[in-house]
Design a protein around this motif. Structure first.
Motif, short mmCIF file in Angstrom:
data_model
loop_
_atom_site.label_atom_id
_atom_site.label_comp_id
_atom_site.label_asym_id
_atom_site.label_seq_id
_atom_site.Cartn_x
_atom_site.Cartn_y
_atom_site.Cartn_z
N GLY A 25 -10.78 12.50 17.16
CA GLY A 25 -11.01 12.87 15.77
C GLY A 25 -10.41 11.85 14.82
N ALA A 26 -9.24 11.31 15.17
CA ALA A 26 -8.60 10.28 14.35
C ALA A 26 -9.45 9.02 14.35
CB ALA A 26 -7.20 9.97 14.87
N PHE A 27 -9.90 8.61 15.52
CA PHE A 27 -10.73 7.40 15.61
C PHE A 27 -12.03 7.57 14.83
CE2 PHE A 27 -13.81 4.61 17.66
CZ PHE A 27 -13.16 3.40 17.52
N LEU A 28 -12.68 8.70 15.00
CA LEU A 28 -13.92 8.96 14.25
C LEU A 28 -13.66 9.03 12.75
CD1 LEU A 28 -15.78 11.54 16.52
CD2 LEU A 28 -16.40 9.17 16.07
N GLY A 29 -12.54 9.63 12.36
CA GLY A 29 -12.18 9.70 10.95
C GLY A 29 -11.95 8.32 10.36
N MET A 30 -11.34 7.44 11.14
CA MET A 30 -11.13 6.07 10.67
C MET A 30 -12.46 5.35 10.48
SD MET A 30 -7.88 4.85 12.96
CE MET A 30 -8.13 3.14 12.54
N VAL A 31 -13.39 5.56 11.41
CA VAL A 31 -14.68 4.88 11.33
C VAL A 31 -15.56 5.47 10.24
CG1 VAL A 31 -16.82 4.43 12.61
CG2 VAL A 31 -14.61 4.17 13.75
N VAL A 32 -15.71 6.78 10.24
CA VAL A 32 -16.61 7.45 9.29
C VAL A 32 -16.14 7.30 7.85
CG1 VAL A 32 -17.51 9.71 8.57
CG2 VAL A 32 -17.51 9.08 10.99
N PHE A 33 -14.84 7.51 7.63
CA PHE A 33 -14.31 7.46 6.26
C PHE A 33 -13.78 6.07 5.88
CE2 PHE A 33 -13.52 11.92 7.67
CZ PHE A 33 -14.51 12.50 6.90
N ARG A 34 -13.83 5.13 6.83
CA ARG A 34 -13.27 3.78 6.62
C ARG A 34 -11.86 3.89 6.04
NH1 ARG A 34 -18.74 2.36 4.47
NH2 ARG A 34 -17.78 2.72 2.46
N LYS A 79 -4.36 -0.97 8.32
CA LYS A 79 -2.99 -0.81 8.83
C LYS A 79 -3.00 -1.03 10.34
CE LYS A 79 -0.94 1.62 5.23
NZ LYS A 79 0.44 1.71 4.87
N LEU A 80 -2.18 -1.99 10.78
CA LEU A 80 -2.18 -2.35 12.20
C LEU A 80 -1.80 -1.20 13.12
CD1 LEU A 80 -0.70 -5.97 12.11
CD2 LEU A 80 -3.09 -5.25 12.31
N LYS A 81 -0.85 -0.37 12.66
CA LYS A 81 -0.44 0.74 13.54
C LYS A 81 -1.57 1.74 13.74
CE LYS A 81 2.25 2.98 9.93
NZ LYS A 81 3.59 3.43 9.59
N PHE A 82 -2.52 1.79 12.82
CA PHE A 82 -3.69 2.64 13.00
C PHE A 82 -4.81 1.88 13.71
CE2 PHE A 82 -1.44 4.97 9.78
CZ PHE A 82 -1.72 6.29 10.07
N ARG A 83 -5.05 0.64 13.31
CA ARG A 83 -6.15 -0.15 13.88
C ARG A 83 -5.98 -0.31 15.39
NH1 ARG A 83 -7.51 -6.00 11.63
NH2 ARG A 83 -7.77 -4.76 9.75
N PHE A 84 -4.75 -0.53 15.83
CA PHE A 84 -4.51 -0.72 17.25
C PHE A 84 -3.88 0.51 17.90
CE2 PHE A 84 -4.45 -5.04 15.51
CZ PHE A 84 -5.52 -5.56 16.23
N GLY A 85 -3.11 1.28 17.13
CA GLY A 85 -2.42 2.44 17.68
C GLY A 85 -3.35 3.57 18.07
N PRO A 104 -6.71 3.53 18.81
CA PRO A 104 -7.46 3.24 20.05
C PRO A 104 -6.57 3.25 21.30
CG PRO A 104 -8.16 1.76 18.33
CD PRO A 104 -6.96 2.51 17.80
N PHE A 105 -5.32 2.81 21.16
CA PHE A 105 -4.39 2.84 22.29
C PHE A 105 -4.13 4.29 22.72
CE2 PHE A 105 -0.04 3.02 23.99
CZ PHE A 105 -0.21 2.21 25.10
N ILE A 106 -3.93 5.17 21.75
CA ILE A 106 -3.70 6.59 22.07
C ILE A 106 -4.94 7.18 22.74
CG2 ILE A 106 -3.27 8.89 21.08
CD1 ILE A 106 -1.64 7.43 18.87
N VAL A 107 -6.12 6.83 22.25
CA VAL A 107 -7.37 7.29 22.89
C VAL A 107 -7.40 6.83 24.34
CG1 VAL A 107 -9.89 7.07 22.91
CG2 VAL A 107 -8.71 7.39 20.74
N LEU A 108 -7.09 5.57 24.58
CA LEU A 108 -7.11 5.02 25.93
C LEU A 108 -6.11 5.73 26.84
CD1 LEU A 108 -8.08 2.86 27.94
CD2 LEU A 108 -6.27 1.38 27.05
N VAL A 109 -4.89 5.90 26.37
CA VAL A 109 -3.86 6.56 27.18
C VAL A 109 -4.28 8.00 27.50
CG1 VAL A 109 -1.49 7.46 27.13
CG2 VAL A 109 -1.96 5.11 26.40
N GLN A 110 -4.80 8.72 26.51
CA GLN A 110 -5.22 10.10 26.75
C GLN A 110 -6.43 10.16 27.69
OE1 GLN A 110 -5.61 11.89 22.86
NE2 GLN A 110 -3.39 12.13 22.66
N ALA A 111 -7.35 9.21 27.57
CA ALA A 111 -8.51 9.18 28.47
C ALA A 111 -8.06 8.89 29.90
CB ALA A 111 -9.50 8.13 28.00
N LEU A 112 -7.11 7.97 30.06
CA LEU A 112 -6.59 7.68 31.40
C LEU A 112 -5.86 8.89 31.97
CD1 LEU A 112 -5.32 4.02 30.92
CD2 LEU A 112 -7.32 4.78 32.23
N ALA A 113 -5.12 9.61 31.15
CA ALA A 113 -4.42 10.80 31.61
C ALA A 113 -5.39 11.88 32.06
CB ALA A 113 -3.50 11.34 30.50
#
Length: 83
Positions: A45-54, A59-65, A67-76
């Motif tokens: 939802g955060a990633f989609l919110g960033m994309v849809v609402f631009r 902010k680097l902690k959002f731009r990279f953070g 997607p990193f959280i998405v990746l970690v959660q997907a791997l889990a």
């Protein structure tokens, strides 16, 4: 499953609301709240919110953070499914 869907909808709407507040120069949702929503399961939802609402894309902690959280959660999730 429904809880996962609910937290992602809430997170998506929080990003949209914060973008509206930014445009209107109103009181904002703290960044830690937006990141915590992603961490507790709302990363898609955060990633989609960033994309849809631009929103928060500079902010680097959002731009990279986020997607990193998405990746970690997907791997889990993948680990739990395979295990």
């Amino acid at each position: 499953m429904y809880l996962f869907l609910l937290i992602n909808i809430i997170t998506f709407l929080a990003y949209g609301l914060d973008k509206l507040k930014a445009v209107k120069n109103w009181w904002r949702i703290p960044e830690w709240v937006l990141i915590d929503l992603a961490v507790i399961g709302g990363s898609l939802g955060a990633f989609l919110g960033m994309v849809v609402f631009r929103h928060k894309t500079r902010k680097l902690k959002f731009r990279f953070g986020i997607p990193f959280i998405v990746l970690v959660q997907a791997l889990a999730v993948a680990y739990l499914v395979v295990r």
